[in-house]
Write a protein that holds these residues in place. Structure first.
Motif, short mmCIF file in Angstrom:
data_model
loop_
_atom_site.label_atom_id
_atom_site.label_comp_id
_atom_site.label_asym_id
_atom_site.label_seq_id
_atom_site.Cartn_x
_atom_site.Cartn_y
_atom_site.Cartn_z
N ILE A 3 0.86 -1.18 0.00
CA ILE A 3 0.00 0.00 0.00
C ILE A 3 0.90 1.22 0.00
N LYS A 4 0.66 2.13 -0.95
CA LYS A 4 1.45 3.36 -1.02
C LYS A 4 1.08 4.27 0.14
N SER A 5 1.97 5.21 0.43
CA SER A 5 1.69 6.19 1.48
C SER A 5 1.12 7.48 0.91
N PHE A 6 1.46 7.81 -0.33
CA PHE A 6 1.03 9.06 -0.93
C PHE A 6 0.29 8.77 -2.23
N TYR A 7 -0.83 9.47 -2.44
CA TYR A 7 -1.66 9.24 -3.61
C TYR A 7 -1.81 10.51 -4.43
N LYS A 8 -1.95 10.31 -5.74
CA LYS A 8 -1.99 11.40 -6.70
C LYS A 8 -3.33 12.14 -6.64
N LEU A 13 -6.88 7.34 -3.81
CA LEU A 13 -6.92 7.26 -2.35
C LEU A 13 -8.14 6.47 -1.88
N ALA A 14 -9.28 6.77 -2.47
CA ALA A 14 -10.51 6.05 -2.11
C ALA A 14 -10.41 4.57 -2.45
N GLU A 15 -9.82 4.24 -3.59
CA GLU A 15 -9.63 2.84 -3.97
C GLU A 15 -8.73 2.12 -2.98
N ALA A 16 -7.67 2.80 -2.54
CA ALA A 16 -6.74 2.18 -1.59
C ALA A 16 -7.42 1.92 -0.25
N ASP A 22 -11.70 -3.84 2.61
CA ASP A 22 -12.25 -5.08 2.04
C ASP A 22 -11.37 -6.28 2.34
N MET A 23 -10.06 -6.09 2.28
CA MET A 23 -9.15 -7.19 2.61
C MET A 23 -9.32 -7.61 4.07
N TYR A 24 -9.53 -6.66 4.96
CA TYR A 24 -9.76 -6.99 6.36
C TYR A 24 -11.08 -7.75 6.50
N TRP A 25 -12.13 -7.27 5.84
CA TRP A 25 -13.43 -7.92 5.93
C TRP A 25 -13.39 -9.34 5.38
#
Length: 81
Positions: A3-8, A13-16, A22-25
């Motif tokens: 997972i990146k720390s900074f988003y364009k 950002l919302a997708e991340a 979702d991965m946790y769920w």
């Protein structure tokens, strides 16, 4: 999982955020990893997460992530640990 720390932009950002939750769920990552990832993402992209005036989630995040995921993000950010 990478997972990146900074988003364009807000869409990436919302997708991340959605992907992490979702991965946790789906029990693909443990709770502590989800919490750490969300805190890091929000901390490094605060201007893309919250509106300037009220501190609410931006419209793009609300549309892309949805109510349930943003409830999880809010609860993680409100925790005092």
């Amino acid at each position: 999982m990478e997972i990146k720390s900074f988003y364009k932009n807000q869409r990436e950002l919302a997708e991340a955020l959605s992907r992490v939750i979702d991965m946790y769920w789906c029990s693909e990552i443990p709770e502590n990893e989800m919490i750490d990832s969300i805190k890091r993402i929000v901390e490094n992209n605060e201007t893309k997460v919250f509106t300037n005036t009220s501190g609410e989630f931006t419209t793009v995040l609300r549309q892309q992530c949805g109510k349930k995921r943003l409830e999880v993000v809010s609860k993680i950010l409100d925790r005092k640990d």
